[in-house]
Design an enzyme around this catalytic site. Structure first.
Site, PDB file in Angstrom:
ATOM      1  N   GLU A   1      13.322   4.049  16.267  1.00  0.00           N
ATOM      2  CA  GLU A   1      13.876   5.391  16.415  1.00  0.00           C
ATOM      3  C   GLU A   1      13.518   5.979  17.770  1.00  0.00           C
ATOM      4  O   GLU A   1      12.372   5.871  18.222  1.00  0.00           O
ATOM      5  CB  GLU A   1      13.296   6.265  15.289  1.00  0.00           C
ATOM      6  CG  GLU A   1      14.017   7.566  15.042  1.00  0.00           C
ATOM      7  CD  GLU A   1      13.577   8.180  13.701  1.00  0.00           C
ATOM      8  OE1 GLU A   1      14.107   7.762  12.655  1.00  0.00           O
ATOM      9  OE2 GLU A   1      12.713   9.066  13.703  1.00  0.00           O
TER      10      GLU A   1
ATOM     11  N   HIS B   1       1.279   7.433   4.410  1.00  0.00           N
ATOM     12  CA  HIS B   1       1.954   6.534   5.351  1.00  0.00           C
ATOM     13  C   HIS B   1       3.394   6.916   5.635  1.00  0.00           C
ATOM     14  O   HIS B   1       4.042   6.294   6.478  1.00  0.00           O
ATOM     15  CB  HIS B   1       1.894   5.096   4.851  1.00  0.00           C
ATOM     16  CG  HIS B   1       2.998   4.716   3.900  1.00  0.00           C
ATOM     17  ND1 HIS B   1       3.300   5.429   2.770  1.00  0.00           N
ATOM     18  CD2 HIS B   1       3.885   3.683   3.925  1.00  0.00           C
ATOM     19  CE1 HIS B   1       4.310   4.853   2.135  1.00  0.00           C
ATOM     20  NE2 HIS B   1       4.687   3.797   2.805  1.00  0.00           N
TER      21      HIS B   1
END
Lengths: 143, 477
Positions: free
Chosen positions: B205, B400
């Protein structure tokens, strides 16, 4: 059920993919499970020349054998690049030992559509039950 | 199964010890998030983990907890190395699945007109998708070197710089790796998947730093508002999946000693031959994953320079940090005032060390470990920093990610008749994906609100917010 189509339904699992699969007898259940797994992974465009592949698994009980069998079908695709199509020989002994020969065709990355990357066949909540109309199994795949 | 859940305070919930539980369960969550947790079966999984031999203090769960297989995702459990067990299911199939964040000298506003070109170029240059193989074909000998050396192998072979290694957890090399314990199948699957992103929730990303919460720490991390960053989420690919599968199946054959509520919790004594072989194989997969992300970063640098026609000096793409979130590690912790060695399983949980910890690299020693928390592809990701509270309460662990809230079939149903791609473009996010269903299955609504998850760890003190990053574009498998 349409002929040769696996009889299965997907389960709602938050992180992974689960299914209930059915068969009129144990051989049918194992073949349906394998076909359903393939359907979740890949959509082959057209039939290609088949290979005969021997598969043998031993487990502690029927559920263990089923999970290990599906694990072999997964490895056939992920490791050998072969897509399970059908079964040629099937011999289940004492619910703990399976010897089979399957038909499989090479995966063609240019034509075959990939659907999901299945990492593994898990034992989580797995079962095999004898029902009034045949056999039923539940399995959850890590995806 | 009905699970009794007691609220301790605004961010902690207790499953009291009962039945065959050896320790209580402790879940970090909020009133908003815990409602969804009660809907799936993850609390039962916390309870099941609490029954395992040698577990210490609590079976823990982070605020991104959701239903996994065996252990819940977002689960943390530590085991005494003499009396406890190691469980491949407590690590997961994607061993050392993890994240790395790279900073640049670029301002997002200046690059915005080129984002589409960058995403197309990255999609072309980075192998993605199911079973993808890359241009690297490893001989058996080289694969063994990757398994032993991890990211160091990648740097030695021209993929990146030596300074990248000090900004990687464990310097990108887990000790104890022994390729001789690997199956032929694992070796075969690892031969051509190094340098591939994978599919599912894995992504690369391009982001912009939208907000800085802690300027002092952000300065040390090299982050500033408006900066362009790149976030990579990937793991050990088929190599790691096969290793987990091999050892889990072997352990199910040695379960006579343990009465387990779920076969997927198959485990063995840490000190046993099988336990030691698993840890040696797991370290190979951890190293493979670190080499994988190192190579993906190297190619990302090259693609940026080529596409933008800029030099390394102009780009300055530097590794901020690389953390794993599926792992079992032998660590020293203080329990009841005594230092003890434990095997800490983190399955969908990130290590979060406070400032001054001996395992931190010099560059972060005075601020603490960077903690990277990706959100879904439509919302933000976060950078946090580790704290003392995590070390005291969670064996130095935190969440996470956002954590799924919809199953894949529910997500596809929700996406029917919609173009997720166009919806993301309307928000200024350019996405290219390989799989036809990927965007629908990974749609933003399929995930919890990552801000709520991060607020829990921030308010509970497990890690504190440093920066928020917003996506501008992504490639997915």
């Amino acid at each position: 059920m349409e002929a040769n189509k696996p009889d299965f339904q997907l389960l709602n699992h938050t992180a992974d993919l689960g299914m209930i699969v059915r068969g009129k007898d144990l051989q049918d259940l194992f073949v349906s499970g394998a076909k359903a797994l393939v359907q979740l992974m890949v959509k082959p465009e057209k039939p290609t020349p088949m290979q005969e592949v021997p598969i043998s698994v031993d487990g502690q009980d029927l559920t263990d054998v089923f999970i290990r069998w599906l694990g072999e079908i997964l490895y056939l695709f992920e490791g050998d690049g072969l897509i399970f199509h059908d079964i040629m020989q099937f011999k289940l002994t004492d619910s703990t030992w399976l010897e089979a020969v399957v038909f499989a065709a090479p995966f063609n990355p240019n034509n075959d559509e990939i659907i999901h990357e299945i990492k593994a066949v898990t034992y989580h909540q797995a079962y095999i039950n004898c029902t009034q109309v045949g056999w039923e199994a539940r399995v959850i795949f890590d995806i | 199964m009905d699970i009794k859940l007691e609220k301790i305070d605004d961010y902690r919930w207790l499953i009291p010890r009962s039945g065959d539980m050896r320790v209580p369960g402790l879940i970090f969550s909020s009133s908003e998030l815990i409602a969804a947790v009660k809907e799936d079966q993850s609390l039962v999984q916390v309870r099941n983990v609490a029954t395992l031999p040698g577990i210490v203090n609590y079976a823990l769960a982070m605020p991104d907890i959701h239903w996994g297989y065996g252990f819940p995702i977002g689960g943390v459990a530590a085991f005494d190395i003499n009396e406890g067990v190691v469980s491949p299911g407590g690590v997961g199939y994607d061993i050392n699945c993890g994240c790395r964040l790279m900073t640049t000298a670029l301002y997002a506003d200046e690059i915005r007109p080129k984002i589409r070109d960058l995403i197309s170029a990255l999609f072309r240059d980075i192998p993605t998708g199911v079973g993808s193989s890359g241009p690297i074909k490893l001989s058996k000998k080289d694969e063994q070197k990757v398994a032993r050396k991890g990211a160091a192998w990648a740097v030695e072979n021209g993929y990146g710089h030596p300074e990248d290694l000090e900004r990687t957890e464990d310097n990108g090399t887990m000790s104890g790796a022994n390729p001789s314990v690997l199956s032929e199948r694992a070796v075969k699957r690892g031969a051509d998947q190094l340098g591939t992103l994978g599919s599912g929730n894995h992504f690369l990303e391009i982001q912009v730093v939208e907000k800085i919460y802690d300027k002092e720490v952000a300065d040390t991390f090299g982050l500033f508002e408006g900066q362009l960053t790149v976030f990579i989420h990937s793991g050990s690919r088929g190599f790691g999946h096969q290793i987990c599968d091999d050892f889990l199946k072997e352990m199910t054959r040695h379960m006579e000693k343990f009465s387990l509520p779920d076969r997927q919790l198959a485990c063995t004594a840490i000190s046993s031959d099988l336990g030691q072989r698993y840890l040696a194989a797991m370290a190979c997969a951890a190293n493979y994953a670190w080499a994988n992300r190192q190579i993906l970063m190297h190619w990302t640098r090259e693609t940026f320079m080529k596409t933008l026609s800029i030099s390394p000096r102009e780009l300055q793409m530097q590794l901020l940090y690389d953390v794993c979130h599926n792992i079992a590690k032998l660590e020293e912790h203080t329990i009841n005032g005594k230092k003890v060695k434990l095997c800490v399983h983190r399955k969908g949980a990130t290590r979060a060390l406070p400032k001054g910890h001996k395992l931190l690299p010099d560059v972060y020693h005075h601020v603490g470990q960077p903690v990277l928390i990706p959100g879904d592809m439509g919302t933000e990701s976060y950078v946090l920093v580790g704290s003392d509270a995590a070390l005291e309460q969670t064996f130095g662990s935190t969440c996470h990610g956002a954590g799924r809230v919809l199953s894949r079939s529910q997500a596809i149903k929700r996406a029917k008749g919609r173009s997720i791609n166009r919806e993301l473009e309307d928000k200024g996010i350019i996405v290219q994906s390989r799989g036809k269903k990927t965007l629908k299955e990974e749609m933003p609504e399929a995930y919890k609100d990552v801000s709520q998850v991060v607020d829990v760890v921030h308010c509970a003190g497990l890690a504190t917010k440093v920066a928020r990053l917003r996506p501008l574009g992504a490639i997915k498998g």
